[in-house]
Design a protein around this motif. Sequence first.
Motif, PDB file in Angstrom:
ATOM      1  N   TYR A 146      19.064  30.660   7.543  1.00 20.30           N
ATOM      2  CA  TYR A 146      18.750  31.583   8.482  1.00 20.30           C
ATOM      3  C   TYR A 146      19.625  32.205   9.126  1.00 20.30           C
ATOM      4  O   TYR A 146      20.487  31.761  10.073  1.00 20.30           O
ATOM      5  CB  TYR A 146      17.941  30.650   9.514  1.00 20.30           C
ATOM      6  CG  TYR A 146      16.482  30.291   9.097  1.00 20.30           C
ATOM      7  CD1 TYR A 146      15.591  31.079   8.933  1.00 20.30           C
ATOM      8  CD2 TYR A 146      16.527  28.914   8.767  1.00 20.30           C
ATOM      9  CE1 TYR A 146      14.195  30.353   8.385  1.00 20.30           C
ATOM     10  CE2 TYR A 146      15.146  28.175   8.280  1.00 20.30           C
ATOM     11  CZ  TYR A 146      14.142  29.049   7.970  1.00 20.30           C
ATOM     12  OH  TYR A 146      13.118  28.441   7.630  1.00 20.30           O
ATOM     13  N   LYS A 147      20.365  33.375   8.299  1.00 20.51           N
ATOM     14  CA  LYS A 147      21.415  34.240   8.879  1.00 20.51           C
ATOM     15  C   LYS A 147      21.077  34.724  10.289  1.00 20.51           C
ATOM     16  O   LYS A 147      22.115  35.009  10.860  1.00 20.51           O
ATOM     17  CB  LYS A 147      21.483  35.154   7.936  1.00 20.51           C
ATOM     18  CG  LYS A 147      20.486  36.285   7.721  1.00 20.51           C
ATOM     19  CD  LYS A 147      20.931  37.520   6.630  1.00 20.51           C
ATOM     20  CE  LYS A 147      19.640  38.488   6.440  1.00 20.51           C
ATOM     21  NZ  LYS A 147      20.035  39.554   5.417  1.00 20.51           N
TER      22      LYS A 147
ATOM     23  N   PHE B 182      18.745  37.443  23.982  1.00 23.49           N
ATOM     24  CA  PHE B 182      18.375  36.430  23.336  1.00 23.49           C
ATOM     25  C   PHE B 182      18.453  36.641  21.847  1.00 23.49           C
ATOM     26  O   PHE B 182      17.877  35.752  21.000  1.00 23.49           O
ATOM     27  CB  PHE B 182      16.985  35.669  23.844  1.00 23.49           C
ATOM     28  CG  PHE B 182      16.871  35.111  25.056  1.00 23.49           C
ATOM     29  CD1 PHE B 182      17.289  33.907  25.433  1.00 23.49           C
ATOM     30  CD2 PHE B 182      16.370  35.971  26.097  1.00 23.49           C
ATOM     31  CE1 PHE B 182      17.135  33.390  26.675  1.00 23.49           C
ATOM     32  CE2 PHE B 182      16.313  35.506  27.357  1.00 23.49           C
ATOM     33  CZ  PHE B 182      16.734  34.087  27.700  1.00 23.49           C
ATOM     34  N   LYS B 183      19.168  37.410  21.322  1.00 24.81           N
ATOM     35  CA  LYS B 183      19.407  37.752  20.131  1.00 24.81           C
ATOM     36  C   LYS B 183      19.988  36.825  19.288  1.00 24.81           C
ATOM     37  O   LYS B 183      20.760  36.061  19.807  1.00 24.81           O
ATOM     38  CB  LYS B 183      20.405  39.181  19.962  1.00 24.81           C
ATOM     39  CG  LYS B 183      20.535  39.753  18.678  1.00 24.81           C
ATOM     40  CD  LYS B 183      21.762  40.818  18.549  1.00 24.81           C
ATOM     41  CE  LYS B 183      21.725  41.192  17.211  1.00 24.81           C
ATOM     42  NZ  LYS B 183      22.848  42.510  16.865  1.00 24.81           N
ATOM     43  N   ASN B 184      19.568  36.649  17.963  1.00 22.94           N
ATOM     44  CA  ASN B 184      19.731  35.343  17.126  1.00 22.94           C
ATOM     45  C   ASN B 184      19.232  34.119  17.739  1.00 22.94           C
ATOM     46  O   ASN B 184      20.027  33.277  17.495  1.00 22.94           O
ATOM     47  CB  ASN B 184      21.223  35.518  16.980  1.00 22.94           C
ATOM     48  CG  ASN B 184      21.793  36.543  16.121  1.00 22.94           C
ATOM     49  OD1 ASN B 184      20.977  37.106  15.236  1.00 22.94           O
ATOM     50  ND2 ASN B 184      23.011  36.877  16.482  1.00 22.94           N
TER      51      ASN B 184
ATOM     52  N   PHE C 184       9.156  30.409  12.428  1.00 18.07           N
ATOM     53  CA  PHE C 184      10.361  30.360  11.391  1.00 18.07           C
ATOM     54  C   PHE C 184       9.843  31.164  10.381  1.00 18.07           C
ATOM     55  O   PHE C 184      10.722  31.754   9.631  1.00 18.07           O
ATOM     56  CB  PHE C 184      10.546  28.772  11.058  1.00 18.07           C
ATOM     57  CG  PHE C 184      11.477  28.189  11.674  1.00 18.07           C
ATOM     58  CD1 PHE C 184      13.058  28.368  11.529  1.00 18.07           C
ATOM     59  CD2 PHE C 184      11.336  27.320  12.647  1.00 18.07           C
ATOM     60  CE1 PHE C 184      14.014  27.922  12.281  1.00 18.07           C
ATOM     61  CE2 PHE C 184      12.322  26.818  13.455  1.00 18.07           C
ATOM     62  CZ  PHE C 184      13.353  27.065  13.146  1.00 18.07           C
ATOM     63  N   VAL C 185       8.497  31.407  10.178  1.00 18.00           N
ATOM     64  CA  VAL C 185       7.995  32.272   9.186  1.00 18.00           C
ATOM     65  C   VAL C 185       8.534  33.782   9.760  1.00 18.00           C
ATOM     66  O   VAL C 185       8.393  34.585   8.878  1.00 18.00           O
ATOM     67  CB  VAL C 185       6.469  32.346   8.986  1.00 18.00           C
ATOM     68  CG1 VAL C 185       6.097  33.354   8.199  1.00 18.00           C
ATOM     69  CG2 VAL C 185       6.148  30.705   8.212  1.00 18.00           C
ATOM     70  N   HIS C 186       8.252  34.150  10.991  1.00 16.14           N
ATOM     71  CA  HIS C 186       8.817  35.404  11.495  1.00 16.14           C
ATOM     72  C   HIS C 186      10.221  35.638  11.098  1.00 16.14           C
ATOM     73  O   HIS C 186      10.660  36.750  10.674  1.00 16.14           O
ATOM     74  CB  HIS C 186       8.614  35.261  12.951  1.00 16.14           C
ATOM     75  CG  HIS C 186       7.201  35.697  13.714  1.00 16.14           C
ATOM     76  ND1 HIS C 186       6.422  36.579  13.015  1.00 16.14           N
ATOM     77  CD2 HIS C 186       6.509  35.150  14.607  1.00 16.14           C
ATOM     78  CE1 HIS C 186       5.076  36.684  13.415  1.00 16.14           C
ATOM     79  NE2 HIS C 186       5.175  35.870  14.404  1.00 16.14           N
ATOM     80  N   LEU C 187      11.066  34.297  11.204  1.00 16.05           N
ATOM     81  CA  LEU C 187      12.267  34.651  10.847  1.00 16.05           C
ATOM     82  C   LEU C 187      12.617  34.898   9.271  1.00 16.05           C
ATOM     83  O   LEU C 187      13.573  35.731   9.199  1.00 16.05           O
ATOM     84  CB  LEU C 187      13.348  33.374  11.279  1.00 16.05           C
ATOM     85  CG  LEU C 187      13.869  33.262  12.511  1.00 16.05           C
ATOM     86  CD1 LEU C 187      14.731  31.993  12.716  1.00 16.05           C
ATOM     87  CD2 LEU C 187      14.620  34.565  12.859  1.00 16.05           C
ATOM     88  N   ILE C 188      11.701  34.274   8.667  1.00 17.50           N
ATOM     89  CA  ILE C 188      11.750  34.633   7.275  1.00 17.50           C
ATOM     90  C   ILE C 188      11.548  36.003   6.933  1.00 17.50           C
ATOM     91  O   ILE C 188      12.173  36.516   6.184  1.00 17.50           O
ATOM     92  CB  ILE C 188      10.715  33.800   6.440  1.00 17.50           C
ATOM     93  CG1 ILE C 188      11.461  32.197   6.614  1.00 17.50           C
ATOM     94  CG2 ILE C 188      10.879  34.071   4.652  1.00 17.50           C
ATOM     95  CD1 ILE C 188      10.409  31.234   6.058  1.00 17.50           C
TER      96      ILE C 188
ATOM     97  N   LYS D 295      11.810  38.578   8.979  1.00 13.84           N
ATOM     98  CA  LYS D 295      12.902  39.064   9.492  1.00 13.84           C
ATOM     99  C   LYS D 295      14.244  39.194   8.544  1.00 13.84           C
ATOM    100  O   LYS D 295      15.204  40.115   8.747  1.00 13.84           O
ATOM    101  CB  LYS D 295      13.403  38.597  10.857  1.00 13.84           C
ATOM    102  CG  LYS D 295      14.366  39.714  11.672  1.00 13.84           C
ATOM    103  CD  LYS D 295      14.511  38.872  13.002  1.00 13.84           C
ATOM    104  CE  LYS D 295      15.468  39.628  13.882  1.00 13.84           C
ATOM    105  NZ  LYS D 295      15.925  39.263  15.102  1.00 13.84           N
ATOM    106  N   GLN D 296      14.482  38.500   7.475  1.00 11.56           N
ATOM    107  CA  GLN D 296      15.427  38.650   6.820  1.00 11.56           C
ATOM    108  C   GLN D 296      15.852  39.596   5.968  1.00 11.56           C
ATOM    109  O   GLN D 296      16.941  40.088   5.721  1.00 11.56           O
ATOM    110  CB  GLN D 296      15.361  37.432   5.686  1.00 11.56           C
ATOM    111  CG  GLN D 296      15.193  36.117   5.979  1.00 11.56           C
ATOM    112  CD  GLN D 296      16.576  35.393   6.254  1.00 11.56           C
ATOM    113  OE1 GLN D 296      17.099  35.292   7.530  1.00 11.56           O
ATOM    114  NE2 GLN D 296      17.208  34.865   5.308  1.00 11.56           N
TER     115      GLN D 296
END
Length: 256
Positions: free
Chosen positions: A99-100, A136-138, A165-169, A171-172
Amino acid sequence: MIYGIGFLLLIGFVIYGFISTRKKDVEVFPANWHNLLIKHVHFYKNLPVAEQKRFQSRMMLFLSEVHLDSVGFELDDLDKILIASSAVIPVFNFPEWYYKSLSTVLVYPDHFNEDLGFAQTDENRQIAGMVGNGQFKNQMLLSRKALHSGFKKKLHIHNTGIHEFVHLIDKQDGIIDGVPERLIQEPYVIPWLKTIHKKMEDINNNTSDIRNYGGTNEAEFLAVASEYFFERPKLMKKKHPDLYQMLKVCFRVKDE
């Protein structure tokens, strides 16, 4: 040729160093966590023993890479387990995932309200989780109450941890838009969009059992549908076979 070999060796050392850095600080999986996972995370409970071991390793790798913090209370073992499980479940079938765009998961005791500086005293606070930006970036912000509720047996399908976490995916690829390039290959983008727009229309016409929030936009649909896919896969396969098959391909879930 010598310069070429030297360059390749340099790249090799860099990659090796990155992998070594990721692995050398990974803590040993605590033995008592297994029973907590069996009790609270049905995805883990349903895995064969060998896959449970792999799940444990993925959890500990995630916890070595992302800092967990809390506001007004101290995180306990179950908090850490549920956060790490939320991160691992959607990408469990990928050989490796990083999760970069995430450095910290910040947990509030209850729901919070962005308009009031994430105050905990507002009676109308409604946010259960969000992928942070600005100051609150990252970071990911989660409600502890919502996180735990997501893993309890219930009639409604709602898992805040998996959702975020799906939102983060998503966002990749640089933007949260419901079309994660890491999951959906280009030839499938148009069929995917057609499917989700039809499903969103059903939601907004109150003719679907997919949670209403999925009708907000494409990004929220992806996150809500993913909750359904991982929490109640058999039910989704029965009621939404087309959507189930698409998500199965996206998340690389093997045939039963």
